[in-house]
Scaffold this motif. Structure first.
Motif, short mmCIF file in Angstrom:
data_model
loop_
_atom_site.label_atom_id
_atom_site.label_comp_id
_atom_site.label_asym_id
_atom_site.label_seq_id
_atom_site.Cartn_x
_atom_site.Cartn_y
_atom_site.Cartn_z
N ARG A 73 0.80 -1.26 0.08
CA ARG A 73 0.05 -0.04 -0.14
C ARG A 73 0.94 1.30 -0.03
NH1 ARG A 73 -2.93 -3.38 -1.39
NH2 ARG A 73 -4.68 -4.19 -0.41
N THR B 40 -2.21 6.22 1.66
CA THR B 40 -3.14 5.99 2.54
C THR B 40 -4.75 5.75 1.94
OG1 THR B 40 -3.73 8.26 3.23
CG2 THR B 40 -1.98 7.18 4.52
N PRO B 41 -5.61 5.26 2.36
CA PRO B 41 -6.89 5.23 2.13
C PRO B 41 -7.41 6.57 2.07
CG PRO B 41 -6.72 3.21 3.87
CD PRO B 41 -5.49 4.19 3.78
N TYR C 254 -6.40 8.10 -1.33
CA TYR C 254 -7.30 7.55 -2.52
C TYR C 254 -8.52 8.27 -2.50
CZ TYR C 254 -3.68 3.95 -3.51
OH TYR C 254 -2.58 3.49 -4.10
N ARG C 255 -9.21 8.20 -1.33
CA ARG C 255 -10.39 8.95 -1.17
C ARG C 255 -10.62 10.42 -1.93
NH1 ARG C 255 -13.21 12.19 1.43
NH2 ARG C 255 -11.52 12.95 2.80
N THR D 12 -6.86 3.29 -8.04
CA THR D 12 -6.94 1.92 -7.52
C THR D 12 -5.70 1.52 -6.66
OG1 THR D 12 -6.32 0.64 -9.06
CG2 THR D 12 -8.67 1.35 -9.09
N GLY D 13 -4.39 1.98 -7.05
CA GLY D 13 -3.21 1.47 -6.68
C GLY D 13 -2.51 0.20 -7.47
N ASP E 246 -16.92 1.88 -4.29
CA ASP E 246 -15.53 1.94 -4.69
C ASP E 246 -15.32 1.44 -5.96
OD1 ASP E 246 -14.64 2.04 -2.00
OD2 ASP E 246 -14.77 -0.06 -1.55
N THR F 29 -2.35 -5.63 -4.89
CA THR F 29 -2.11 -3.99 -5.01
C THR F 29 -2.94 -3.28 -5.00
OG1 THR F 29 -2.12 -4.32 -7.31
CG2 THR F 29 0.10 -4.67 -6.33
N THR G 235 -6.53 -1.11 -3.82
CA THR G 235 -7.30 -0.66 -2.33
C THR G 235 -8.78 -1.47 -1.99
OG1 THR G 235 -8.17 1.12 -3.22
CG2 THR G 235 -5.91 1.50 -2.56
#
Length: 393
Positions: A6, A9-10, A13-14, A44-45, A64, A80, A82
């Motif tokens: 990762r 951080t989430p 991405y948000r 998405t990563g 999502d 990979t 999220t």
């Protein structure tokens, strides 16, 4: 078992998705089909060398993102991305490079299953990875949908880098510095070019300051002599020669973030025209950097650079810079802003560029370039590589 990687951080991405959805709302879009792997990664990563087959990230106005691609690559997505596994969808392998059927048939079925087969769907029409056949198949299988060209929509949301992105780019900058140092140390008359490029690759992949080197989105450009009158030739086994220049357009990369920088090496005593070209480029670069500040426009850098270059009797008839960041082959540019006359894009803090004032002469080339960051007050050169024509021999 190693945990999935990762890189952000989430929350980051948000925030990215919120910015993208804001533009989607302005354009009245219900869904984005994102096929550019750099944009897929940003949303998405996802990180895998699978872009030679059809794949996409799907972003609706709620929920999502969804990863869609070749079935065997869904395993890489699980390592990979999220999202949870229910948002990872792979298609059966008989669809891969099969003239009898197309993977977009399975994407159309997925969109119908999720209720996304009507309304306005954005697709990246002018993209390396979204073919004419893909568009024909997708539109043919979704007759009730309205398709909209959204080329560049996600790219533009990548323009201002976060602190974590800048951290990765600075790591890449340390790597490309080490690569240029290795070139000057290793290059000798008679050395086959491929052996020198092997040293470049070794240094780049070993990394710098404890950070590993990723693969770059463009291979090293390393033409010598008359080959260096052209911008995009790579390498062969040609031996380095006395009284000849070689420019090295290379990049450091870390976690897919690219930091390109070019320098030129002359073995022997440079002719006066090379010294004149070096002086012209260095002064023109300084003039351009003076214009690299928030509130100015991309064209301000180009105009200042070209005006100074012209005073010395040199002319550059192509752009002298472009936006950079996260990238996959075949290009380390973001395909948004360029330093050229007429580009009115406003410079903002957090934007990163490759200031690329290359000159191609009648018997060689001269590249002395800088990766730069627009700061709150001006500009930061990301690298500390000496800004000069390297001379050896």
């Amino acid at each position: 078992m190693a945990e999935p990687r990762r890189d952000f951080t989430p929350e980051e991405y948000r925030q990215r998705i919120e910015r993208i959805r804001s533009v989607m709302a302005e354009k009245g879009l219900d869904l984005l089909v994102i096929s550019d792997p750099s944009n897929m990664h940003y949303v998405t990563g996802y990180d895998g060398w699978s872009f030679y087959t059809h794949q996409a990230a799907l972003l609706a106005m709620e929920g999502d993102p969804v990863w869609w691609g070749r079935g065997i690559d869904a395993l890489g997505a699980k390592r990979t991305v999220t999202m949870d596994d229910e948002n990872i969808v792979g298609y059966e392998d008989s669809y891969v490079q099969n003239p009898e059927k197309h993977p977009m048939e399975t994407l159309a079925a997925l969109l119908k299953e999720r209720g996304w087969d009507k309304g306005r769907i954005g697709v990246e029409l002018d993209n390396y990875y979204y073919s004419a056949a893909a568009h024909q198949s997708l539109t043919g299988n979704l007759p009730e949908a309205q398709f909209v060209d959204t080329t560049g929509l996600v790219n533009w949301q990548r323009a201002i880098k976060s602190e974590k992105e800048l951290e990765y780019m600075r790591r890449a900058a340390r790597i490309v510095e080490a690569m240029h140092k290795a070139i000057v140390e290793k290059a000798e008359p008679g050395m086959p070019k491929n052996e020198l490029v092997a040293e470049i690759y070794r240094t780049g992949i070993m990394g710098a300051d404890g950070h590993w080197g990723d693969y770059t989105a463009i291979v090293p450009m390393a033409p010598s002599g008359m080959d260096a009158t052209a911008p995009h030739l790579t390498w062969d086994d040609y031996p380095l020669q006395n009284n000849e220049s070689t420019f090295f357009e290379i990049a450091g990369a870390h976690l897919r973030y690219q930091c390109p920088q070019s320098r030129t090496l002359f073995i022997g005593k440079p002719p006066q025209k090379y010294l004149d070209a070096e002086k012209a480029v260095l002064e023109a670069v300084e003039a351009g950097l003076e214009q690299a500040k928030p509130g100015n426009r991309c064209e301000d850098i180009a105009n200042a650079f070209n005006a100074t270059l012209n005073k010395f009797g040199f002319v550059k008839d192509n752009r002298c810079g472009y936006a950079i960041g996260v990238s996959y082959p075949p290009d380390w540019g973001e395909r948004t802003m360029s330093f050229r006359r007429g580009d009115k894009s406003v410079l903002k803090p957090g934007m990163t560029f490759h200031f690329m004032p290359a000159l191609w002469l009648d018997d060689g080339g001269l590249e002395i370039t800088e990766p730069i960051l627009i700061t709150e007050t001006g500009v930061e050169c990301l690298c500390t590589t000496p800004r000069e024509l390297f001379v050896k021999g």
